[in-house]
Design an enzyme around this catalytic site. Structure first.
Site, PDB file in Angstrom:
ATOM      1  N   HIS A   1       0.861  -1.191   0.000  1.00  0.00           N
ATOM      2  CA  HIS A   1       0.000   0.000   0.000  1.00  0.00           C
ATOM      3  C   HIS A   1       0.893   1.236   0.000  1.00  0.00           C
ATOM      4  O   HIS A   1       1.939   1.266   0.641  1.00  0.00           O
ATOM      5  CB  HIS A   1      -0.897   0.017   1.238  1.00  0.00           C
ATOM      6  CG  HIS A   1      -2.083   0.919   1.100  1.00  0.00           C
ATOM      7  ND1 HIS A   1      -2.008   2.270   1.326  1.00  0.00           N
ATOM      8  CD2 HIS A   1      -3.347   0.664   0.721  1.00  0.00           C
ATOM      9  CE1 HIS A   1      -3.196   2.816   1.099  1.00  0.00           C
ATOM     10  NE2 HIS A   1      -4.024   1.862   0.729  1.00  0.00           N
TER      11      HIS A   1
ATOM     12  N   ASP B   1      -7.915  -5.251  -0.178  1.00  0.00           N
ATOM     13  CA  ASP B   1      -8.387  -6.142  -1.250  1.00  0.00           C
ATOM     14  C   ASP B   1      -7.995  -7.594  -1.056  1.00  0.00           C
ATOM     15  O   ASP B   1      -8.423  -8.461  -1.828  1.00  0.00           O
ATOM     16  CB  ASP B   1      -7.828  -5.643  -2.595  1.00  0.00           C
ATOM     17  CG  ASP B   1      -8.387  -4.279  -2.956  1.00  0.00           C
ATOM     18  OD1 ASP B   1      -7.600  -3.367  -3.262  1.00  0.00           O
ATOM     19  OD2 ASP B   1      -9.621  -4.136  -2.886  1.00  0.00           O
TER      20      ASP B   1
HETATM   21  C1  SDX Z   1      -6.181   0.095  -3.020  1.00  0.00           C
HETATM   22  O1  SDX Z   1      -4.269   4.541  -2.062  1.00  0.00           O
HETATM   23  C2  SDX Z   1      -5.322   3.962  -1.468  1.00  0.00           C
HETATM   24  O2  SDX Z   1      -5.761   4.387  -0.422  1.00  0.00           O
HETATM   25  C3  SDX Z   1      -5.902   2.780  -2.228  1.00  0.00           C
HETATM   26  C4  SDX Z   1      -6.918   1.941  -1.482  1.00  0.00           C
HETATM   27  C5  SDX Z   1      -8.222   2.709  -1.241  1.00  0.00           C
HETATM   28  O3  SDX Z   1      -8.948   2.337  -0.292  1.00  0.00           O
HETATM   29  O4  SDX Z   1      -8.540   3.588  -2.065  1.00  0.00           O
HETATM   30  O5  SDX Z   1      -6.388   1.508  -0.238  1.00  0.00           O
HETATM   31  C6  SDX Z   1      -7.336   0.712  -2.301  1.00  0.00           C
HETATM   32  O6  SDX Z   1      -5.938   0.437  -4.148  1.00  0.00           O
HETATM   33  C7  SDX Z   1      -5.302  -0.888  -2.280  1.00  0.00           C
HETATM   34  C8  SDX Z   1      -4.083  -1.393  -3.143  1.00  0.00           C
HETATM   35  C9  SDX Z   1      -4.569  -2.479  -4.088  1.00  0.00           C
HETATM   36  N1  SDX Z   1      -3.514  -2.840  -5.043  1.00  0.00           N
HETATM   37  C10 SDX Z   1      -2.851  -4.048  -4.944  1.00  0.00           C
HETATM   38  O7  SDX Z   1      -3.044  -4.870  -4.054  1.00  0.00           O
HETATM   39  C11 SDX Z   1      -1.881  -4.328  -6.094  1.00  0.00           C
HETATM   40  C12 SDX Z   1      -0.562  -4.937  -5.533  1.00  0.00           C
HETATM   41  N2  SDX Z   1       0.141  -3.900  -4.795  1.00  0.00           N
HETATM   42  C13 SDX Z   1       0.957  -3.030  -5.518  1.00  0.00           C
HETATM   43  O8  SDX Z   1       1.109  -3.068  -6.850  1.00  0.00           O
HETATM   44  C14 SDX Z   1       1.581  -1.880  -4.731  1.00  0.00           C
HETATM   45  O9  SDX Z   1       1.889  -2.338  -3.486  1.00  0.00           O
HETATM   46  C15 SDX Z   1       0.713  -0.642  -4.653  1.00  0.00           C
HETATM   47  C16 SDX Z   1       0.275  -0.190  -6.010  1.00  0.00           C
HETATM   48  C17 SDX Z   1      -0.486  -0.875  -3.798  1.00  0.00           C
HETATM   49  C18 SDX Z   1       1.558   0.469  -4.010  1.00  0.00           C
HETATM   50  O10 SDX Z   1       2.571   0.725  -4.889  1.00  0.00           O
HETATM   51  P1  SDX Z   1       3.750   1.785  -4.552  1.00  0.00           P
HETATM   52  O11 SDX Z   1       3.493   2.472  -3.263  1.00  0.00           O
HETATM   53  O12 SDX Z   1       3.946   2.626  -5.761  1.00  0.00           O
HETATM   54  O13 SDX Z   1       4.984   0.846  -4.312  1.00  0.00           O
HETATM   55  P2  SDX Z   1       5.925   0.306  -5.450  1.00  0.00           P
HETATM   56  O14 SDX Z   1       5.129  -0.285  -6.580  1.00  0.00           O
HETATM   57  O15 SDX Z   1       6.925   1.375  -5.773  1.00  0.00           O
HETATM   58  O16 SDX Z   1       6.661  -0.912  -4.703  1.00  0.00           O
HETATM   59  C19 SDX Z   1       7.749  -0.670  -3.803  1.00  0.00           C
HETATM   60  C20 SDX Z   1       8.541  -1.979  -3.790  1.00  0.00           C
HETATM   61  C21 SDX Z   1       8.967  -2.436  -5.178  1.00  0.00           C
HETATM   62  O17 SDX Z   1      10.113  -3.261  -5.034  1.00  0.00           O
HETATM   63  P3  SDX Z   1      11.603  -2.585  -5.294  1.00  0.00           P
HETATM   64  O18 SDX Z   1      11.547  -1.920  -6.649  1.00  0.00           O
HETATM   65  O19 SDX Z   1      11.788  -1.605  -4.153  1.00  0.00           O
HETATM   66  O20 SDX Z   1      12.544  -3.772  -5.240  1.00  0.00           O
HETATM   67  O21 SDX Z   1       7.709  -3.035  -3.285  1.00  0.00           O
HETATM   68  C22 SDX Z   1       7.512  -4.005  -4.305  1.00  0.00           C
HETATM   69  C23 SDX Z   1       7.839  -3.330  -5.618  1.00  0.00           C
HETATM   70  O22 SDX Z   1       8.245  -4.286  -6.584  1.00  0.00           O
HETATM   71  N3  SDX Z   1       6.082  -4.378  -4.247  1.00  0.00           N
HETATM   72  C24 SDX Z   1       5.616  -5.611  -4.397  1.00  0.00           C
HETATM   73  C25 SDX Z   1       4.227  -5.507  -4.214  1.00  0.00           C
HETATM   74  N4  SDX Z   1       3.885  -4.225  -3.963  1.00  0.00           N
HETATM   75  C26 SDX Z   1       5.039  -3.528  -3.991  1.00  0.00           C
HETATM   76  N5  SDX Z   1       6.243  -6.775  -4.668  1.00  0.00           N
HETATM   77  C27 SDX Z   1       5.445  -7.869  -4.752  1.00  0.00           C
HETATM   78  N6  SDX Z   1       4.090  -7.867  -4.585  1.00  0.00           N
HETATM   79  C28 SDX Z   1       3.457  -6.693  -4.321  1.00  0.00           C
HETATM   80  N7  SDX Z   1       2.129  -6.650  -4.169  1.00  0.00           N
END
Ligand code: SDX
Length: 426
Positions: free
Chosen positions: A305, A362
């Site tokens: 998140h 989710d």
């Molecule tokens: C919602 O913003 C809100 O409030 C949203 C929400 C709401 O109520 O409105 O809470 C609802 O959208 C919840 C989130 C749902 N999405 C997911 O579950 C999709 C999976 N999660 C992600 O793709 C990610 O965690 C996000 C999009 C939620 C957040 O992304 P960020 O903050 O931009 O973080 P990032 O993509 O830059 O990741 C940081 C690191 C990376 O690794 P490095 O490059 O540092 O090595 O964490 C890793 C990412 O690869 N990473 C994950 C991961 N999420 C982040 N690795 C594996 N699995 C994951 N799910």
């Protein structure tokens, strides 16, 4: 707390006004930055950028705090109704008995859809995603209501009441069209979530229709999704509304933003991911390894998140609800065990711990929706039904103030000026 700030750009030093919120959050007011220094800030994804002041929702990602108008989510979920929470978000206070009675009666009176919405739903291809249909149906309402509704304070409120009342009717009509079933008319004798289940599953043999405990569980889930400050879809609604775009069109834009699998679409993606793990023998360690493998496109959906860097308080509540609902329905879903195993494995794994990746709202919700008989494509529509009062409260808040149109700047990295060469010489 008196804090001063200044920014130095080259030989220029600009004192920055400091805004301190009611929860002591500190904002550096950079509205004069470009005029005074020629520089803009650079913050892709806006992780460090406050787009507005807001009194709707407060969340603290480190402490796992979520409050709607000051009320902790733990005190609202399961203890008041989704309609009471909707009123709270829209009006700023929980309704008293008279206000709730009037609001409930008005909501019940406006659940039926204009004929053209049924035609729009019918016109979509059979394999259309329900979020596309929901957005189109919502957009079409701007030609129905605002045309004959003077956009007064009351008119605006009525439009917003109409959409709150009709979202479940649209969702149920989409579902039944997909099943080749006739739409079921709303029943004004039933409360909000009970009526939704009735319109969805009446006559299908699904026991969820008519079960008051299931209706209460669904109401709780809608409450947990009702608002979440400046997330992607809410920011979209505020940005589109800042152009003085009409309310229905602004919400239609928010629906499309929510659809994305990185946002609300994750609840569908989680279940599809869990199906994939089941097909892989339920091997949790395989999934965790895939999620960590930078060469793999696999992502642990429902994990991570932008704001919560400890735990998502909504996921904590939904995880408990999953056990309650599946137990009530007598369903033993292997996916729930896999989901819990994934959470357990990830919470011990340095990759996830170092990146502060925990289950979000989710991660478990789709397991409940599937147990209730909702098809995967409708999961994010359920998220939208919950989020509608939050979107609306933010749309109103943005338009109540001296709403400036949202227009971010950029850092240009393209070609410098050059002359066009005629075709024969290119
Ligand atoms: C919602 O913003 C809100 O409030 C949203 C929400 C709401 O109520 O409105 O809470 C609802 O959208 C919840 C989130 C749902 N999405 C997911 O579950 C999709 C999976 N999660 C992600 O793709 C990610 O965690 C996000 C999009 C939620 C957040 O992304 P960020 O903050 O931009 O973080 P990032 O993509 O830059 O990741 C940081 C690191 C990376 O690794 P490095 O490059 O540092 O090595 O964490 C890793 C990412 O690869 N990473 C994950 C991961 N999420 C982040 N690795 C594996 N699995 C994951 N799910």
């Amino acid at each position: 707390m008196s804090i001063t700030a200044e920014i130095r750009v080259g030989d220029k030093t600009l004192p920055l006004p400091v805004i301190v919120g009611t929860e002591q959050e500190v904002g550096l007011d950079i509205q004069a930055l470009r005029d005074k220094t020629g520089a803009v800030t650079f913050d892709p994804g806006y992780g460090n950028t406050g787009a507005c002041e807001s009194a709707v929702t407060f969340l603290d990602g480190e402490l796992g705090i979520l409050r709607y108008r000051g009320y902790p989510i733990e005190q609202l979920a399961g203890k008041v109704s989704f309609l009471e929470v909707s009123w709270l978000l829209l009006k700023g206070e929980l309704p008293n008995a008279a206000e709730l009675a009037a609001f409930t009666a008005a909501e019940k009176a406006h659940r039926a859809l204009p004929a053209h919405v049924h035609a729009i739903i019918a016109a979509f291809p059979a394999d259309a995603h329900p979020m596309a249909i929901l957005s189109a149906a919502t957009l079409s309402l701007s030609s129905t209501y605002l045309a004959d509704e003077k956009v007064t304070e009351a008119g605006l409120n009525k439009s917003q009441l109409l959409l709150l009342a009709q979202f479940p009717t649209i969702a149920a009509a989409i579902y039944r069209k997909g099943k080749g079933l006739a739409a079921v008319a709303p029943d004004a004798k039933l409360a909000y979530s009970a009526n939704f289940l009735h319109m969805m599953f009446e006559g299908t043999g699904n026991a969820a229709a008519g079960d008051p405990e299931i209706a209460k569980a669904l109401d709780l889930l809608l409450i947990l999704h009702a608002d979440h400050e400046q997330n992607c879809s809410t920011s979209t609604v505020r940005l589109v509304g800042s152009a003085q775009t009409d309310y229905f069109a602004s919400i239609a834009a928010g629906i499309t933003a929510l659809w994305g699998p990185l946002h609300g679409g994750a609840n569908q993606a989680v279940i599809e991911m869990l199906d994939g793990i089941v097909a892989h023998g339920g091997d949790v360690n395989w999934a965790v390894a895939q999620a960590k493998d930078k060469d793999s496109s696999f992502r642990l959906m429902g994990f991570g998140h932008r704001v919560y860097k400890n735990f998502d308080p909504r996921a904590t509540i939904i995880k408990v609800q999953a056990d309650v609902v599946l137990g009530k329905l007598g369903k033993n879903d292997p996916q729930l065990g896999i989901a819990k195993g994934l959470e357990e494995a990830a919470l011990k794994d340095e990759y996830f711990v170092a990146r502060k990746l925990y289950p979000n709202v989710d991660f478990y919700s789709g397991i409940i929706y599937r147990a209730l008989g909702f098809p995967y494509g409708l999961f994010t529509v359920l998220f939208a039904i919950g989020r509608l009062p939050g979107w609306t409260a933010h749309w109103n808040e943005h338009n109540a103030g001296k709403a400036k149109i949202g227009r971010p700047r950029q850092i240009y990295t393209g070609k410098n000026a050059r002359d066009v060469v005629e075709l024969s010489k290119r």
